[in-house]
Design a protein around this motif. Structure first.
Motif, PDB file in Angstrom:
ATOM      1  N   ALA A 110     -47.425  52.654   4.006  1.00  0.00           N
ATOM      2  CA  ALA A 110     -46.584  51.607   4.595  1.00  0.00           C
ATOM      3  C   ALA A 110     -46.557  50.328   3.767  1.00  0.00           C
ATOM      4  CB  ALA A 110     -47.070  51.285   6.007  1.00  0.00           C
ATOM      5  N   HIS A 152     -46.890  43.350   4.984  1.00  0.00           N
ATOM      6  CA  HIS A 152     -46.152  44.300   4.169  1.00  0.00           C
ATOM      7  C   HIS A 152     -45.905  43.679   2.802  1.00  0.00           C
ATOM      8  CE1 HIS A 152     -43.285  47.371   3.015  1.00  0.00           C
ATOM      9  NE2 HIS A 152     -42.380  46.439   2.752  1.00  0.00           N
ATOM     10  N   ALA A 263     -43.882  51.092  10.543  1.00  0.00           N
ATOM     11  CA  ALA A 263     -45.330  51.188  10.366  1.00  0.00           C
ATOM     12  C   ALA A 263     -45.915  49.961   9.708  1.00  0.00           C
ATOM     13  CB  ALA A 263     -45.674  52.424   9.524  1.00  0.00           C
ATOM     14  N   ALA A 264     -45.067  48.976   9.417  1.00  0.00           N
ATOM     15  CA  ALA A 264     -45.535  47.786   8.711  1.00  0.00           C
ATOM     16  C   ALA A 264     -45.038  46.531   9.419  1.00  0.00           C
ATOM     17  CB  ALA A 264     -45.020  47.790   7.269  1.00  0.00           C
ATOM     18  N   TYR A 277     -40.234  48.970   7.288  1.00  0.00           N
ATOM     19  CA  TYR A 277     -40.749  50.091   6.496  1.00  0.00           C
ATOM     20  C   TYR A 277     -41.572  51.006   7.389  1.00  0.00           C
ATOM     21  CZ  TYR A 277     -41.640  52.262   1.970  1.00  0.00           C
ATOM     22  OH  TYR A 277     -41.639  53.120   0.904  1.00  0.00           O
ATOM     23  N   LEU A 279     -43.353  55.203   6.970  1.00  0.00           N
ATOM     24  CA  LEU A 279     -44.307  55.876   6.091  1.00  0.00           C
ATOM     25  C   LEU A 279     -43.518  56.490   4.944  1.00  0.00           C
ATOM     26  CD1 LEU A 279     -46.583  57.601   8.761  1.00  0.00           C
ATOM     27  CD2 LEU A 279     -46.954  55.415   7.611  1.00  0.00           C
TER      28      LEU A 279
END
Length: 461
Positions: A110, A152, A263-264, A277, A279
């Motif tokens: 991520a 991120h 995921a971020a 973002y 994976l």
């Protein structure tokens, strides 16, 4: 080959051609090639080129840059699904001695591991990978730029580590594993680490004059899992179908859905741009729809693959110039053009072939406190819970096969839903992550936490 039912209307095809023609002309790209996928089929391809009498087709290779990262992420998810690792594992558990072993595999996927965006000088995209033979050469003396897991921060070295992880666990080179486990099963015969004719040459176009300079096409060595691949619109169209639907020969639909989920934590700039973002996949909010996929660039090439799962559409755009056409915008526009001109025709409604009466009994209205919800059976055997007032926490649930369901999205993602029954078998209430849902607001016949006032409901005297 498309069937008559799959073909686009001529007016739609012309709108798509106009969009890429404008992109190639205004972006001053030596060539630009694109494809649109609807359902499981490529329904349109187009190309524009500066060479008279010749245009690239869906079999001409271009370098796809960071779209490579999505392929690498697929390999890592395969290892997870086989039980060979957990995404929460620290890298050190499987790949010791990197100097960045405290980061987790999920954080690398991520781009939340805090690693630097690039490897130490010289610029890795225009120099031979032989200059960085070891992971230490890719990471440098100070690999971290931010606290681990806090933000991120896009990292090319992070995906080099993931490629090395794949090699360590599989005991084979990254590209060999990729070909065996992803490219061959999906039929991506024109995708690989080295160009194979016919392929486009990479060019730099002078920003202030209509002249060009050839760009070097280096073997990236250790950095290959971050951006090495060459591919075609034909192969990437097939890969887009996989990213939307999954393929049990490579990665199941549930794991692909996990890749597409945020995921971020987004940066402020990402919030403004409507991007995020997952994976190994970028997430873009544009024109009222969610697009997932990845963009890519290397000197001489630009690439983008975008999928709208809700519209059952995808677009691929490839160009052979260092800068120029905004291929991510073009890909999003191609999806929008088809979605608006020819909206998806839903499948006919059909009744379920069979239904579990114990599950059917749960359908209908439920209350959490005084909030009203509707619980509906879905065609795939799952459940959906929606607030009836228009506000509140809704979610979809996947059946676990044991009379329980697991939340798939929203507040209840990962939470367990279970129907609790009385000794006579009748349903008492639903338990959802410790929340009690009853058939009536604060049902006195159910074990409502805190109890129900024995005086019952009353007016004001």
């Amino acid at each position: 080959m498309t069937t008559p039912q799959e073909e686009l209307l001529p007016s739609t095809g012309r709108a798509l051609l106009h969009r890429i023609a404008v992109a190639q002309a205004e972006g001053r790209a030596p060539s630009l090639v694109a494809a649109v996928v609807r359902g499981k089929e490529t329904v349109w391809t187009g190309a524009r080129t500066s060479v008279d009498g010749h245009g690239p087709d869906e079999n001409v290779q271009y370098r796809i840059g960071s779209i490579t990262k999505t392929f690498t992420a697929v390999l890592v998810l395969r290892l997870r699904d086989e039980g060979l690792l957990d995404l929460g594992d620290q890298l050190e558990k499987h790949l010791p001695g990197t100097g960045a072993g405290e980061v987790t595999i999920a954080e690398l996927l991520a781009h939340t591991a805090g690693l630097a965006a690039e490897s130490p000088a010289p610029w890795w995209e225009r120099t031979p990978g032989s200059l960085r033979p070891e992971l230490a050469d890719v990471l440098g003396e100070q690999p971290l730029r931010h606290p681990i897991g806090r933000r991120h921060h896009y990292s090319n070295p992070g995906y080099t580590l993931l490629g090395a992880l794949v090699e360590e666990v599989r005991g084979a080179p990254w590209e060999e594993v990729l070909r065996r486990e992803v490219l061959e099963p999906l039929g991506l015969r024109r995708t690989g680490g080295e160009p194979q004719a016919p392929h486009a040459g990479g060019w730099a176009v002078h920003p202030w004059a209509d002249v060009m300079l050839p760009e070097p096409a280096e073997d990236l060595g250790r950095m290959a899992p971050a951006g090495q691949l060459w591919s075609t619109t034909g192969d990437l169209a097939r890969f887009a179908v996989f990213l939307a639907r999954g393929d049990d020969r490579v990665l199941g639909a549930e794991s692909v859905r996990e890749m597409r989920a945020p995921a971020a934590p987004p940066e402020a700039a990402d919030l403004t741009a409507g991007s995020g973002y997952g994976l190994g996949m970028q997430i873009v909010h544009r024109d009222g729809r969610i697009l997932v996929g990845h963009s890519g660039s290397l000197p001489g090439f630009l690439a983008c693959l975008m999928v709208s799962v809700a519209d059952d559409l995808a677009a691929v755009v490839l160009a052979n110039c260092t800068s120029g056409p905004a291929v991510s915008t073009v890909a999003a526009d191609l999806v929008r053009i088809v979605a608006e001109a020819e909206p998806r025709i839903p499948e006919p409604w059909r009744p379920l072939p069979e239904v579990d009466r114990a599950v059917l009994e749960l359908a209908g209205q439920w209350y959490w406190g005084t909030y009203a919800f509707g619980l509906r059976l879905e065609a795939d055997g799952g459940l959906s819970l929606e607030p009836l007032s228009g506000t509140g926490r809704g979610a979809r649930f996947r059946a676990n096969g044991d009379g329980t369901w697991t939340g798939l999205d929203g507040y209840y993602a990962g939470e367990l839903l279970e129907a609790l029954r009385r000794p006579d078998g009748s349903v008492s209430h639903l338990d959802l992550g410790s929340f009690t849902f009853t058939r009536q607001p604060y049902d006195e016949g159910a074990p409502v936490p805190g109890g129900v006032d024995p005086g019952g409901w009353r007016g004001v005297r």
